[in-house]
Enzyme design. Structure first.
Site, mmCIF file in Angstrom:
data_model
loop_
_atom_site.group_PDB
_atom_site.id
_atom_site.type_symbol
_atom_site.label_atom_id
_atom_site.label_comp_id
_atom_site.label_asym_id
_atom_site.label_seq_id
_atom_site.Cartn_x
_atom_site.Cartn_y
_atom_site.Cartn_z
ATOM 1 C CG ASP A 158 10.897 -10.705 7.503
ATOM 2 O OD1 ASP A 158 10.956 -11.376 8.553
ATOM 3 O OD2 ASP A 158 9.926 -9.968 7.207
ATOM 4 C CE LYS B 92 8.042 -12.580 6.114
ATOM 5 N NZ LYS B 92 6.747 -11.884 6.166
ATOM 6 C CG ASP C 31 6.625 -11.869 9.532
ATOM 7 O OD1 ASP C 31 7.705 -11.399 9.131
ATOM 8 O OD2 ASP C 31 5.772 -12.385 8.787
ATOM 9 C CD GLU D 99 10.803 -7.924 9.801
ATOM 10 O OE1 GLU D 99 9.663 -8.357 10.031
ATOM 11 O OE2 GLU D 99 11.163 -7.568 8.672
ATOM 12 N NE ARG E 191 5.085 -3.218 12.185
ATOM 13 C CZ ARG E 191 3.826 -3.431 11.835
ATOM 14 N NH1 ARG E 191 2.836 -3.208 12.686
ATOM 15 N NH2 ARG E 191 3.524 -3.849 10.634
HETATM 16 N N1 BES Z 1 8.766 -7.726 5.129
HETATM 17 C C1 BES Z 1 7.434 -7.982 5.510
HETATM 18 C C2 BES Z 1 6.412 -7.273 4.632
HETATM 19 C C3 BES Z 1 6.323 -7.722 3.192
HETATM 20 C C4 BES Z 1 5.450 -8.716 2.845
HETATM 21 C C5 BES Z 1 7.052 -7.096 2.214
HETATM 22 C C6 BES Z 1 5.341 -9.113 1.521
HETATM 23 C C7 BES Z 1 6.951 -7.487 0.884
HETATM 24 C C8 BES Z 1 6.087 -8.489 0.534
HETATM 25 C C9 BES Z 1 7.200 -7.519 6.946
HETATM 26 O O1 BES Z 1 8.281 -7.640 7.788
HETATM 27 C C10 BES Z 1 6.103 -8.350 7.522
HETATM 28 O O2 BES Z 1 6.284 -9.534 7.617
HETATM 29 N N2 BES Z 1 4.993 -7.723 7.883
HETATM 30 C C11 BES Z 1 3.871 -8.412 8.428
HETATM 31 C C12 BES Z 1 3.270 -7.539 9.481
HETATM 32 C C13 BES Z 1 2.177 -8.204 10.280
HETATM 33 C C14 BES Z 1 2.748 -9.318 11.114
HETATM 34 C C15 BES Z 1 1.507 -7.168 11.132
HETATM 35 C C16 BES Z 1 2.877 -8.687 7.327
HETATM 36 O O3 BES Z 1 2.692 -7.850 6.451
HETATM 37 O O4 BES Z 1 2.315 -9.786 7.301
HETATM 38 ZN ZN ZN Z 2 10.121 -7.587 6.925
HETATM 39 MN MN MN Z 3 8.386 -9.535 8.689
#
Ligand code: BES
Ligand code: ZN
Ligand code: MN
Length: 500
Positions: A266, A273, A343, A345, A347
């Site tokens: 990701d 990111k 990001d 993604e 969901r």
């Molecule tokens: N895979 C990440 C969540 C994550 C972050 C898992 C750190 C483990 C450690 C997920 O896809 C993500 O990036 N979520 C975003 C959502 C936001 C954009 C609403 C997040 O948590 O920043």
């Molecule tokens: Zn993710």
């Molecule tokens: Mn993500």
């Protein structure tokens, strides 16, 4: 690790030429009793002297290795703090022996003999030793000998060895499933991408009697999985959905479905990111890894249940063909989604996976696992998994099973206000909150909820923190931990097997 179960032998006997053998005993605070007292007498007080010259008091989390006199059957006696009293749960024994792996390897133990009165404790000690002995070192081409673990064998010495062996049959199957899942998590993302993940699952699970189907991007397009495919379109590695079926129950039994987020890497996509720590996003397939490990365990122990597993496998990359913020995707359910952050993604992947599982299999109960939100790590750390859902009974089933096996869960709320926050100006919903980052984990759950039918009892497990803790905790290793397999295996055996 080789595990054997044997009846108690004389522990004070002298034999020649044995190296690397350790006798491990769990003792509590206070006076030496049982085999420890016996050894103390035999060695004319050496055990008492060793304890007196250490910080060991018998408390939990302590371990004291004591060198035994020349010529005895064991080189070391390892005292493990805890309690021998009836109030010690098997899981506490499991965690204590998991921690003992560190000491055992540091004294070069090749074989450990665990002496216990209680056959359940014996079986769980073996489980703890195995779970913590997991290594992922296949990419080291030169490893210093002193870094290599020595422990290769566990002998469980207990009055009813046959009973211990029987209990262990289940635990050993689950531990193998945990190993299987951890390997997926730890593999680098250049090696493990969607099709490779799918092929490895098939290669291992099919011969074990699990029905495995791999849906490729053509089939996914035909099914209308526009949400999942939207995430995949920025990657040169095409998406896969893997469908697992385990028929261990009666033909008429309605199945339970377990779905997993399998983002093999990701980057965040166009909403990219920051680079610091981005390598951790190789673990973003851990939900799918748990599904693979759970089905491994269920097949190995021949679980009497009908279960469906669905994994959504994609890679989230920025690219000329990647989805943009503002794009509107049409999910398999027909609902449209405005992507405001590429990001968020996971969901998008699960939206189609959950819908597919319900449409095709009509499960009465459904659990999904996903490393869904960073907010979950902020709220609950590496120790607690966030759970939420639409059915109090199922939420409690997950929580209780987790408490039993030592995989802790904490419920977060879903509610109408959160639901309103994902209403979009241009589509049926948007994939992030319209406000800010507030209640980020609940918002993620609320989004998934839009793809869950009213009649499906559903729990979402956000494993973002627990899937790859920074430090090992008892039987859970750092790197990929396999969190969720022991919990769901336990919930299924307690609540879904042989229950009519
Ligand atoms: N895979 C990440 C969540 C994550 C972050 C898992 C750190 C483990 C450690 C997920 O896809 C993500 O990036 N979520 C975003 C959502 C936001 C954009 C609403 C997040 O948590 O920043
Ligand atoms: Zn993710
Ligand atoms: Mn993500």
């Amino acid at each position: 690790m080789k595990v054997t179960f044997i009846a108690p032998e004389k522990i004070t006997r002298k034999i020649a030429g044995v190296t690397g053998s350790v006798l491990a005993i769990m003792i509590g605070e206070g006076k030496l009793t049982g085999p420890a007292a016996e050894l103390d007498k035999f060695t004319k007080g050496e055990i008492t002297r060793a304890i007196a010259n250490s910080k060991f008091t018998g408390k939990k989390k302590q371990a004291l290795p004591i060198l035994l006199p020349k010529g005895m059957a064991y080189n070391y006696l390892l005292l493990i703090g805890g309690s021998t009293k009836a109030d010690t749960t098997p899981q506490q024994v499991e965690a204590a022996f998991a921690e003992a792996v560190i000491t055992l390897n540091s004294i070069g133990a090749k074989s450990v003999t665990v002496l216990t009165e209680d056959e359940e404790h014996g079986a769980y000690a073996a489980s703890g030793l195995i779970l913590r002995s997991y290594r992922f070192d296949k990419y080291f081409t030169k490893q210093k000998p002193e870094k290599k673990p020595t422990l290769k064998e566990a002998r469980i010495m207990t009055p009813d060895a046959a009973a211990a062996k029987k209990i262990f049959a289940h635990l050993g199957a689950v531990a193998e499933g945990v190993y299987f899942a951890r390997d997926f998590g730890n593999e680098p993302p250049n090696v493990l991408y969607p099709s490779e993940f799918a092929n490895r699952v098939r290669e291992v699970l099919e011969p074990m009697g699990v029905k495995v189907e791999i849906l490729d991007d053509k089939q996914l397009t035909k099914l209308g999985m526009g949400s999942l495919l939207g995430v995949a379109q920025g990657s040169v590695r095409p998406a896969r959905v893997v469908v697992l079926q385990w028929h261990g129950g009666e033909g008429k039994d309605v199945p339970i479905a377990i779905c997993g987020k399998g983002v093999t890497f990701d980057t965040g996509g166009i909403s990219i990111k920051p680079s610091g720590g981005m390598e951790e996003m190789k673990y973003d397939m851990s939900g799918a890894g748990v599904v693979a490990g759970l089905f491994y365990a269920m097949a190995r122990r021949k679980a009497k249940v009908n279960a469906i597993g669905v994994m959504g496998l994609v890679e989230n990359m920025p690219d000329g063909n990647a989805i943009r913020p503002g794009d509107i995707l049409t999910s398999m359910s027909g609902q449209t989604i405005e992507v405001l952050n590429t990001d968020a993604e996971g969901r998008l992947v699960l939206a189609d996976v959950l819908w597919y599982a319900q449409e095709r299999f009509k499960p009465a109960n459904m659990v999904n696992l996903a490393t869904l939100t960073g907010a979950c790590v902020v709220a609950l750390g590496y120790e607690y998994c966030a759970i939420m859902g639409n059915d109090k009974g199922m939420i409690e089933n997950v929580r209780a099973a987790g408490e039993t096996v030592g995989e802790l869960c904490w419920e977060l709320p879903l509610c109408e206000v959160f639901d309103e926050r994902i209403n979009s100006r241009f589509a049926d919903m948007q994939n992030i909150s319209s406000v800010d980052r507030a209640a980020g984990s609940s918002i993620g759950g609320q989004f998934l909820n839009r793809f869950v039918k009213k009649e499906t009892k559903w729990v979402h497990m956000d494993i973002a923190g627990v899937a790859h803790p920074k430090k090992a905790i008892g039987p859970l290793t750092d790197g990929a931990s396999g969190f969720g397999i022991r919990l769901l295996d336990r919930m299924i055996s307690d609540k879904f097997e042989n229950v009519k």
